[in-house]
Design a protein around this motif. Sequence first.
Motif, short mmCIF file in Angstrom:
data_model
loop_
_atom_site.label_atom_id
_atom_site.label_comp_id
_atom_site.label_asym_id
_atom_site.label_seq_id
_atom_site.Cartn_x
_atom_site.Cartn_y
_atom_site.Cartn_z
N GLU A 60 -3.47 19.06 58.16
CA GLU A 60 -4.71 19.03 58.91
C GLU A 60 -4.44 18.33 60.23
O GLU A 60 -4.14 17.12 60.27
CB GLU A 60 -5.81 18.31 58.13
CG GLU A 60 -7.18 18.47 58.75
CD GLU A 60 -8.30 17.96 57.86
OE1 GLU A 60 -9.45 17.93 58.34
OE2 GLU A 60 -8.04 17.59 56.71
N ALA A 61 -4.50 19.09 61.32
CA ALA A 61 -4.15 18.57 62.64
C ALA A 61 -4.94 17.30 62.95
O ALA A 61 -6.15 17.23 62.76
CB ALA A 61 -4.43 19.63 63.70
N GLY A 62 -4.21 16.27 63.42
CA GLY A 62 -4.86 15.02 63.79
C GLY A 62 -5.27 14.13 62.65
O GLY A 62 -5.85 13.07 62.86
N LYS A 63 -4.93 14.55 61.40
CA LYS A 63 -5.44 13.77 60.26
C LYS A 63 -4.43 13.52 59.16
O LYS A 63 -4.14 12.38 58.82
CB LYS A 63 -6.67 14.46 59.69
CG LYS A 63 -7.39 13.65 58.63
CD LYS A 63 -8.73 14.27 58.29
CE LYS A 63 -9.50 13.41 57.29
NZ LYS A 63 -10.83 13.95 56.99
N ARG A 64 -3.85 14.60 58.56
CA ARG A 64 -3.04 14.37 57.35
C ARG A 64 -2.01 15.47 57.15
O ARG A 64 -2.15 16.58 57.65
CB ARG A 64 -3.95 14.32 56.12
CG ARG A 64 -4.75 15.62 55.91
CD ARG A 64 -5.72 15.54 54.77
NE ARG A 64 -6.55 16.70 54.63
CZ ARG A 64 -6.67 17.46 53.55
NH1 ARG A 64 -5.98 17.16 52.47
NH2 ARG A 64 -7.49 18.49 53.52
N ILE A 65 -0.98 15.13 56.32
CA ILE A 65 0.01 16.10 55.84
C ILE A 65 0.50 15.59 54.49
O ILE A 65 0.91 14.43 54.36
CB ILE A 65 1.19 16.28 56.83
CG1 ILE A 65 2.23 17.25 56.24
CG2 ILE A 65 1.82 14.95 57.19
CD1 ILE A 65 3.33 17.63 57.22
#
Length: 760
Positions: free
Chosen positions: A57-62
Amino acid sequence: MKQDMSSADVAAVVAELSAGPKSIIDAKIGKIYQPTHEEIRINLYVFHQGRDNLIIEAGKRIHLSKYLRASPTLPQSFPMLLRKYLIGGRIVSVEQHDFDRIVKIGIERGGVRSTLIVELFARGNVLIVDSENRIILPMNPVTLKDRRLRSGEIYELPEAQMSPLEARVSDLMEAFSRSTADIVRTIATRFNLGGVLAEEVCSRAGVDKSKPSKEATEDDASRLCNAMHELFSPLFRAGAGDKGIRETESGVEAEAPELKPQHIKKEINGKLETFDVLPFDLTRYSGFEKEYFDSFNTALDEYFGKKALEQVEEVKEAQKKEKNLGVYERRLLQQEESLKKFEKEIEKNNALAETVYANYQIIEEIFSVLNGARTKGYSWDEIRSILKQAKKTVPAAQKITNIDPRTGTITVDLDGKSANLDIRKTVPQNAQEYYEKVKKFSKKKEGALKAIEDTRKAMEKKAVAKAAKACRKLQASRKKHWFDRFRWFLSSDGFLVVGGRDADTNEEVFKKYLEKRDLVFHTQAPGAPLTVIKTGGKEIPELTLREAAQFAVSYSSLWKAGHFSGDCYWVKAEQVTKTPESGEYVRKGAFIIRGERNYFKDIPLGVAVGLELKGGETRVIGGPASAVRKHGDYILEIIPGAFNQNDISKKIYRIYADELNDPRFVKQIASPDQVAMMIPPGESDLKNQKPERKVGKVEHEEEYGTPEIENEPEGNEEEIEEEFGKDLREEIEGEFREKLTEEAGKGTREEIEMRGVKKV
């Protein structure tokens, strides 16, 4: 609550994805989906482990995830292009760039090497670049002041921050010498730590976090440097034994770092909830409750993935609910959403105005430099170029994040807030611009509040009209009984149970209405009603005994104290007396128990309210849920919570008014004051927001008989004709104020209730 991953989180998840049981090295890439605008899901086949899913999730998590959002019916162009370049490829590397929130996933497919780049800072982005580092396609094409993220452009990394892993004492001293902030803010921003980890470093180093950076000594820098290295050492310390070793398709063995993945929990709105997720222990959270996990990927998935899926379900439920709303309900929902937006804008602009004033000198210095450069004939492009070079040496230049030549405005980072400023105006004039926005949104807020009020009036009017149109004229039929002045309920078996409200009514129950054949209940804890079962000479079933026990503990001081269960006992009426031992006296509302007691252990607290609409009377009733279900309808269960007696009573009244579509009728039989008579003292909440129906549609009778209660004592007419609900607030405030004073004496005697026993 944590909203995105820190650099340390990224380091931990990358360490797991590149080594150990959660490694995705050598994994084959399957289909790729884009469930939401910012989220990518990659199906993986992991060697010797089977299928898994990597969520980005771009800008948030991996992280790897088992909580998967539904795939869209029509695939978007970005995941289709990713499939074209990546499907069937093999993951050969997973790396973090310079302890930054950037992850590079190397992929080989048919001898061609490409890289999937994940940016987890700011808005974030996901890009695929070729072997020459040229962007094939970005998820979010953007043009920034110092780099372009568009197809065909060479991918440029953002301006590098100092890595805390490689920090030396000289690096910290240089950062401190250029900073105008305190120590904790300086290391948080310059060393890519963020607020939580920066405070942890200061705590471990024993350095005052609020100390101005320019006053920092070499000893401070040395201790901070050592604390940084100690803090992040778990990310790079190999695990013991075979725990972290994993065989890959190429036969390579790797070791995972030694982590302690965990959720940090605290009480939020009366419930124990997770508010942070970490890969290792922090001293600042040593006193908090924690939940540990076998991997950081799992911890992240339970924190971010599970919550994301729950939000999807909430949105679906809200959309479903909105479809069933009428015109006024939908309008009210939109108006309330607008009100929230206006309130956020008021808060934001107020904060920006105050921040501008708080950074007066810095802004004035920036304006002076920029206006001076413009006066000398420098173009905006030249100024932008000079600022880029000066950022390393001039602290004020570091604050400027963007310049708009068309409007003569600049964007400045002030204490973590982004403010747009006009260099042609003074600092107070710029602050006034934000205050003007506050006024503008305040007027909109007033308009929204009036619109909401008008809509609610229209809804109430429509509800009354609807009830009249359906010829459903409900008539209240309420008679006064001697027990109305007390707490009371009818048990499931039909026995009347009465309890005092305070010292006076406890005394009255004892003197006027307690008979020898009755049973008396009281809690082990002080501050409980004198609870009496009117037996009528009959044997009392077990269910009624338990209901009376629950009634006694629920309306006791245990509720106020926030307990969820308590102990209770019952005795015969003849065991209760007002006669003290020699040398003692018993005050009003207090009694002495002698003889054997019959105990109920760990009785759960909980009451319910309902509407009694049949059997001769229309009224609100309260007591244990099982008893209320037996005699009433529209049941609402109440548990200890966060709302005071007044608020929860109003909430229940509104629910009943909405459910019956007749506010006039509900106000007659279940007004907030009448409902409050049934609510335990202290703070409460509703277990269910929608009333539980016992049967289908309730038919309201035109004529009502008078219910007979066996063995109903006669009382003084002047005493029992008191208006229902009179002096309610005074009774509530005085409820169980005084506690039991422990009696010095023999164990066979015990004084109960609120007043205590004192020596003469």
